[in-house]
Scaffold this active site. Structure first.
Site, mmCIF file in Angstrom:
data_model
loop_
_atom_site.group_PDB
_atom_site.id
_atom_site.type_symbol
_atom_site.label_atom_id
_atom_site.label_comp_id
_atom_site.label_asym_id
_atom_site.label_seq_id
_atom_site.Cartn_x
_atom_site.Cartn_y
_atom_site.Cartn_z
ATOM 1 N N LYS A 196 0.825 -1.217 0.000
ATOM 2 C CA LYS A 196 0.000 0.000 0.000
ATOM 3 C C LYS A 196 0.856 1.263 0.000
ATOM 4 O O LYS A 196 2.001 1.248 0.430
ATOM 5 C CB LYS A 196 -1.005 -0.048 1.161
ATOM 6 C CG LYS A 196 -2.113 -1.065 0.830
ATOM 7 C CD LYS A 196 -3.256 -1.097 1.790
ATOM 8 C CE LYS A 196 -4.294 -2.102 1.258
ATOM 9 N NZ LYS A 196 -5.351 -2.406 2.223
ATOM 10 N N ARG A 236 -3.525 -10.271 4.528
ATOM 11 C CA ARG A 236 -3.847 -10.294 3.092
ATOM 12 C C ARG A 236 -2.625 -9.763 2.349
ATOM 13 O O ARG A 236 -2.252 -8.599 2.537
ATOM 14 C CB ARG A 236 -5.083 -9.411 2.854
ATOM 15 C CG ARG A 236 -5.589 -9.394 1.435
ATOM 16 C CD ARG A 236 -6.825 -8.492 1.343
ATOM 17 N NE ARG A 236 -7.375 -8.476 0.002
ATOM 18 C CZ ARG A 236 -6.919 -7.701 -0.980
ATOM 19 N NH1 ARG A 236 -5.921 -6.885 -0.766
ATOM 20 N NH2 ARG A 236 -7.475 -7.753 -2.171
HETATM 21 N N1 HH2 Z 1 -7.308 -4.047 0.479
HETATM 22 C C1 HH2 Z 1 -7.600 -4.008 -0.845
HETATM 23 C C2 HH2 Z 1 -8.672 -4.752 -1.362
HETATM 24 N N2 HH2 Z 1 -9.418 -5.533 -0.545
HETATM 25 N N3 HH2 Z 1 -9.886 -6.396 1.586
HETATM 26 C C3 HH2 Z 1 -9.620 -6.455 2.902
HETATM 27 N N4 HH2 Z 1 -10.349 -7.224 3.719
HETATM 28 N N5 HH2 Z 1 -8.594 -5.721 3.473
HETATM 29 C C4 HH2 Z 1 -7.806 -4.904 2.705
HETATM 30 O O1 HH2 Z 1 -6.905 -4.246 3.271
HETATM 31 C C5 HH2 Z 1 -8.055 -4.830 1.294
HETATM 32 C C6 HH2 Z 1 -9.132 -5.597 0.777
HETATM 33 C C7 HH2 Z 1 -6.771 -3.176 -1.756
HETATM 34 O O2 HH2 Z 1 -5.711 -3.886 -2.301
HETATM 35 P P1 HH2 Z 1 -5.680 -4.608 -3.747
HETATM 36 O O3 HH2 Z 1 -6.734 -5.659 -3.855
HETATM 37 O O4 HH2 Z 1 -4.303 -5.118 -3.945
HETATM 38 O O5 HH2 Z 1 -5.912 -3.477 -4.799
HETATM 39 P P2 HH2 Z 1 -7.175 -3.001 -5.642
HETATM 40 O O6 HH2 Z 1 -8.242 -2.607 -4.679
HETATM 41 O O7 HH2 Z 1 -6.643 -1.845 -6.461
HETATM 42 O O8 HH2 Z 1 -7.632 -4.145 -6.509
#
Ligand code: HH2
Length: 267
Positions: A196, A236
């Site tokens: 992040k 995660r």
């Molecule tokens: N962070 C993201 C997405 N989903 N779900 C939970 N429970 N906790 C988190 O911290 C979280 C999440 C954001 O990360 P990412 O999926 O890598 O990116 P994007 O939202 O751009 O697909």
């Protein structure tokens, strides 16, 4: 929990697994590396991401969930009721819900549910996040949502402070410092810090260009280790093999805390 974004625009792996075959291969690779859960998402929640239609989100995630779920536990990262329902029919057994509102789907389907805290909505959440008391507000919100889900009959509930979702770097660090109190509320805790942007800014130092997404592994593993030592039961992550090393170390240190070192020579 390994991250699998079947999207063109996720902040770190966007576009890499938009093809279902590549997505399934990466999900299986994360399972081989030790992920207990593969989190399949079809809509990015990064700050400037645009919305995705229900039809398109279903097209992205359902075939991937069908292919992965015989081999590894699958969660679906969605805020849409119909997508959550279809994902559970396709084999997902956990609903990862950044809107913290889909517990009725979990109650009806028998799936587990993750309630994550977010201030505002993805498009605008990082404009000027403010709290009177970030710890009290986030912990109180998660306590209330978890209680509602448990009362509705959801058998497996997780809470997640939502690192980076309507939070400054200071808010994120404060929530990490106060994780033990969230753990003490008695509902298992999930934490996602992986790659992040606050890690990029903190790594670079004041005034410097933030470290790019590919330069955030050390911060990702450091904060995942921090979360696990504070009592989080799941992290995660994008980098499963590295996180598993950290998780093994934390697990061994817990066993070893009684005196005997659990693994190897203890050197
Ligand atoms: N962070 C993201 C997405 N989903 N779900 C939970 N429970 N906790 C988190 O911290 C979280 C999440 C954001 O990360 P990412 O999926 O890598 O990116 P994007 O939202 O751009 O697909």
């Amino acid at each position: 929990m390994g991250v699998l974004n079947v999207t063109p625009d996720s902040f770190s792996d966007g576009g890499r697994y938009l093809d279902a075959g590549l997505a399934v291969a990466h999900g299986l690779e994360m399972a081989r590396q030790g992920a207990d859960v593969v989190d399949v998402g079809g809509e990015s929640s990064r700050p400037s991401a645009g919305p995705v239609s229900q039809r398109e989100e279903l097209r992205r995630v359902v075939p991937v969930i069908e292919a992965l779920s015989p081999h590894v536990r699958v969660s679906v990262d969605t805020v849409k009721r119909a997508v959550a329902e279809a994902a559970v029919s396709a084999g997902a057994t956990l609903i990862n819900d950044i809107s913290a509102s889909l517990w009725p789907v979990a109650a009806e389907s028998g799936a587990g549910w993750v309630a994550m805290h977010m201030q505002g909505a993805p498009r605008t959440m990082q404009h000027d996040p403010r709290y009177d008391d970030v710890v009290a507000e986030v912990h109180g919100f998660l306590r209330d949502r978890a209680r509602a889900a448990l009362e509705a009959g959801v058998g497996e509930v997780w809470v997640d402070p939502g690192i980076g979702f309507g939070k400054t770097a200071g808010h994120n660090l404060t929530l990490l410092h106060h994780l033990p109190e969230l753990v003490a509320q008695g509902v298992p805790v999930l934490v996602g810090t992986s790659r992040k942007s606050f890690l990029g800014r903190l790594a670079a130092g004041p005034g410097a260009e933030p470290a790019g997404v590919d330069e955030r592994l050390a911060g990702s593993i450091a904060t995942a280790t921090w979360a696990m030592l504070a009592g989080a039961s799941m992290v995660r992550v994008h980098d499963v093999a590295s996180a598993l090393q950290a998780a093994t170390l934390v697990g061994d240190s817990r066993v070893g805390a009684g005196g005997a070192c659990a693994a190897g020579t203890g050197r």
